[in-house]
Design a protein around this motif. Sequence first.
Motif, PDB file in Angstrom:
ATOM      1  N   GLY A 210      39.180  47.098  52.405  1.00 25.68           N
ATOM      2  CA  GLY A 210      39.361  48.093  51.336  1.00 25.68           C
ATOM      3  C   GLY A 210      39.373  47.376  50.002  1.00 25.68           C
ATOM      4  O   GLY A 210      39.080  46.179  49.935  1.00 25.68           O
ATOM      5  N   PRO A 211      39.746  48.079  48.930  1.00 21.60           N
ATOM      6  CA  PRO A 211      39.816  47.433  47.619  1.00 21.60           C
ATOM      7  C   PRO A 211      40.828  46.283  47.629  1.00 21.60           C
ATOM      8  O   PRO A 211      41.830  46.349  48.338  1.00 21.60           O
ATOM      9  N   LEU A 212      40.554  45.264  46.853  1.00 19.31           N
ATOM     10  CA  LEU A 212      41.509  44.158  46.718  1.00 19.31           C
ATOM     11  C   LEU A 212      42.426  44.487  45.545  1.00 19.31           C
ATOM     12  O   LEU A 212      41.957  44.644  44.412  1.00 19.31           O
ATOM     13  N   TYR A 213      43.718  44.591  45.827  1.00 20.35           N
ATOM     14  CA  TYR A 213      44.693  44.966  44.792  1.00 20.35           C
ATOM     15  C   TYR A 213      45.278  43.693  44.185  1.00 20.35           C
ATOM     16  O   TYR A 213      45.905  42.896  44.887  1.00 20.35           O
ATOM     17  N   LEU A 214      45.064  43.510  42.884  1.00 20.41           N
ATOM     18  CA  LEU A 214      45.459  42.240  42.261  1.00 20.41           C
ATOM     19  C   LEU A 214      46.672  42.374  41.346  1.00 20.41           C
ATOM     20  O   LEU A 214      46.939  41.488  40.528  1.00 20.41           O
ATOM     21  N   GLY A 215      47.394  43.478  41.512  1.00 16.85           N
ATOM     22  CA  GLY A 215      48.663  43.635  40.789  1.00 16.85           C
ATOM     23  C   GLY A 215      48.483  43.542  39.283  1.00 16.85           C
ATOM     24  O   GLY A 215      47.696  44.264  38.675  1.00 16.85           O
ATOM     25  N   ASN A 216      49.206  42.581  38.700  1.00 15.24           N
ATOM     26  CA  ASN A 216      49.293  42.420  37.249  1.00 15.24           C
ATOM     27  C   ASN A 216      48.360  41.314  36.746  1.00 15.24           C
ATOM     28  O   ASN A 216      48.351  40.970  35.577  1.00 15.24           O
ATOM     29  N   SER A 217      47.594  40.725  37.668  1.00 13.97           N
ATOM     30  CA  SER A 217      46.974  39.435  37.357  1.00 13.97           C
ATOM     31  C   SER A 217      45.556  39.484  36.799  1.00 13.97           C
ATOM     32  O   SER A 217      44.576  39.687  37.517  1.00 13.97           O
ATOM     33  N   GLY A 218      45.471  39.258  35.493  1.00 17.89           N
ATOM     34  CA  GLY A 218      44.166  39.163  34.825  1.00 17.89           C
ATOM     35  C   GLY A 218      43.383  37.962  35.327  1.00 17.89           C
ATOM     36  O   GLY A 218      42.162  38.027  35.527  1.00 17.89           O
ATOM     37  N   THR A 219      44.084  36.856  35.559  1.00 14.82           N
ATOM     38  CA  THR A 219      43.398  35.650  36.032  1.00 14.82           C
ATOM     39  C   THR A 219      42.729  35.936  37.371  1.00 14.82           C
ATOM     40  O   THR A 219      41.554  35.600  37.571  1.00 14.82           O
ATOM     41  N   ALA A 220      43.476  36.565  38.290  1.00 12.67           N
ATOM     42  CA  ALA A 220      42.892  36.847  39.600  1.00 12.67           C
ATOM     43  C   ALA A 220      41.666  37.728  39.427  1.00 12.67           C
ATOM     44  O   ALA A 220      40.594  37.432  39.963  1.00 12.67           O
ATOM     45  N   MET A 221      41.786  38.794  38.653  1.00 13.18           N
ATOM     46  CA  MET A 221      40.653  39.715  38.573  1.00 13.18           C
ATOM     47  C   MET A 221      39.428  39.042  37.954  1.00 13.18           C
ATOM     48  O   MET A 221      38.306  39.192  38.431  1.00 13.18           O
ATOM     49  N   ARG A 222      39.636  38.242  36.924  1.00 13.94           N
ATOM     50  CA  ARG A 222      38.464  37.655  36.257  1.00 13.94           C
ATOM     51  C   ARG A 222      37.841  36.566  37.137  1.00 13.94           C
ATOM     52  O   ARG A 222      36.617  36.465  37.242  1.00 13.94           O
ATOM     53  N   GLU A 236      35.710  45.780  45.749  1.00 13.17           N
ATOM     54  CA  GLU A 236      36.290  46.529  44.624  1.00 13.17           C
ATOM     55  C   GLU A 236      37.603  45.868  44.235  1.00 13.17           C
ATOM     56  O   GLU A 236      38.419  45.543  45.101  1.00 13.17           O
ATOM     57  N   LEU A 237      37.792  45.649  42.939  1.00 16.62           N
ATOM     58  CA  LEU A 237      39.006  44.990  42.452  1.00 16.62           C
ATOM     59  C   LEU A 237      39.826  45.992  41.649  1.00 16.62           C
ATOM     60  O   LEU A 237      39.311  46.597  40.700  1.00 16.62           O
ATOM     61  N   THR A 238      41.091  46.139  42.046  1.00 15.48           N
ATOM     62  CA  THR A 238      41.960  47.069  41.327  1.00 15.48           C
ATOM     63  C   THR A 238      43.240  46.339  40.913  1.00 15.48           C
ATOM     64  O   THR A 238      43.514  45.243  41.393  1.00 15.48           O
ATOM     65  N   GLY A 239      44.007  46.985  40.028  1.00 16.77           N
ATOM     66  CA  GLY A 239      45.260  46.364  39.593  1.00 16.77           C
ATOM     67  C   GLY A 239      46.255  47.404  39.138  1.00 16.77           C
ATOM     68  O   GLY A 239      45.996  48.608  39.239  1.00 16.77           O
ATOM     69  N   ASP A 240      47.381  46.928  38.609  1.00 17.36           N
ATOM     70  CA  ASP A 240      48.429  47.858  38.181  1.00 17.36           C
ATOM     71  C   ASP A 240      48.059  48.479  36.835  1.00 17.36           C
ATOM     72  O   ASP A 240      46.968  48.257  36.297  1.00 17.36           O
ATOM     73  N   GLU A 241      49.005  49.220  36.275  1.00 20.19           N
ATOM     74  CA  GLU A 241      48.717  49.970  35.049  1.00 20.19           C
ATOM     75  C   GLU A 241      48.304  49.041  33.909  1.00 20.19           C
ATOM     76  O   GLU A 241      47.344  49.312  33.181  1.00 20.19           O
ATOM     77  N   SER A 242      49.013  47.913  33.772  1.00 19.71           N
ATOM     78  CA  SER A 242      48.695  46.986  32.681  1.00 19.71           C
ATOM     79  C   SER A 242      47.321  46.367  32.890  1.00 19.71           C
ATOM     80  O   SER A 242      46.478  46.352  31.986  1.00 19.71           O
TER      81      SER A 242
END
Length: 560
Positions: A210-222, A236-242
């Motif tokens: 499923g989508p990879l949830y990366l929480g709060n982490s900009g470094t992980a997503m980039r 698919e990369l997703t994260g928290d509200e921030s």
Amino acid sequence: AYHDEVLAATSHLPHLIAFSLVDTLAGEDENLDIFRYAAGGFRDFTRIAASDPVMWHDIFLSNRDAVLRVIDHFTHDLDQLRTAIADQDSATLLRVFSRAKAAREHFSKMLSGQAYVTKNSEKQVTFRLQPGGRISGEIRVPGDKSISHRSIMLGALADGITEVKGFLEGEDSLATLQAFRDMGVTIEGPDEGFVRIHGVGINGLQAPRGPLYLGNSGTAMRLFSGLLAAQPFDSELTGDESLSKRPMGRVADPLRAMGAVIDTAEGGRPPLKIRGGHGLTGIHYDMPVASAQVKSCLLLAGLYAEGVTSVTEPAPTRDHTERMLEGFGYHVYRDIATASVTGGGRLTATAIDVPADISSAAFFLVAASIASGSDLTIRHVGMNPTRVGVINILRMMGANIEVLEERVIGGEPVADLRVRSADLKGIDIPEDQVPLAIDEFPVLFIAAVCAEGRTVLRGAEELRVKESDRIQVMADGLTVLGVETTVTPDGIVIDGGQTMAGGTVNSHGDHRIAMAFSVASLCASGSIEVTDCANVATSFPGFVELAKWTGINISAGGAE
Ligand code: S3P
């Protein structure tokens, strides 16, 4: 029908296994001994074998089709485990067991009404600080976040087993770790900072379910976006509200120029939908912003690209990716402001010793500088020259920081830092220091408030797109405490020496804002409350306890 399908898996199969296991063991010659010595696990596991035989007979026959499907599935997986044991295939055993353990923990959380990854926005943590205090002792802060992320990424893609010491068990780097597990990588730990990664090789990642949830982490997503753009599968990369508000066009655009197919939400924001199976071609990219995340993203994509991928940065940014790639035996050509890799190579597993995070040490460097009578030593701090802006800036302000026992560990410079209180003075922060201290400005603003004279920061517009708009959120918090500042589009002007009163400051879920205002209490005249602090766990687990131990009058309250 749906009920029968679900219950076949969750109730009927476990009953069948319990009946079958007890029956098998009861038939063994040594059955008396087996039952005599049966431990708690056996008893827990087989409790349901004492259920009503007639009822279960009826259930299995009436739910025959669904039960047969799930038995076949289970038998197949059990067979795989049998083969793994027979072949001494420890990677498969560890992979299955760690995946099951994570799933079992998920199950317990679900039962107690929590989400799989507990969203920090749903936890309410408030820091309460009494004014004053003196900082002393000898501490070690948690491992470097940037290096921890990269150790998992490169360890996963390497050939062989990579052992990591000092790994940051914060939520950001744990999100990276979990995402690689979701892509089929066996990772043992973390256990007190020790992690063992069974590398799958550069082409060994598997499609996540499923989508990879990366929480709060900009470094992980980039960084993930570069890696995943080159994979044969979609992701698919997703994260928290921030994280969902942070700009991703800065990585998506150059990746598209390499041939990647990536969709973003409006304005280049997450989620990122990455289409796999598109070969990448190396490009030369002149980065418009000084961003280590963008540079690292492109270098990681470059490992898979045809030819050379090179990135030129407008100012030096942290070079952990370049150093670590070299550590894994992958050559990075470096020439002043440019780093290049040639695609098609492989990584070889290595050992990594993660230094303590200078970005976490920064809170204590400022704390001990502004609280009179302080004397603190911080051990094993990462002193990579692309990260030491906070020390340079504090020293320009008159801080008393001694760098002791300098050494190089695993390609990264490390030292112990002794810091004693000093009378700070305001300065014009040189713009070339901005990328070298990019994460430390919230707490440097606190140093500026406690200094004598004016501090001016320019060229720091990047602070507006971090976990929060760090210029505005800091200025708003300082206003609450009665400190006036002048906010500019790319920085701030702070006149030092203003009295900092007490009050309630909103950290906007930004870990570094929450910790900066905790440090502020040392020179405040009243008690401070900082709200929305759960995200401190993203980079600095144990902050409250350590801060209290050094002499900050802090307590945390709130509920999940
Ligand atoms: C990081 C790079 C920095 C920094 C972030 C971690 C990294 O971001 O702010 O906390 O690990 O590469 P930018 O490179 O976008 O400035």
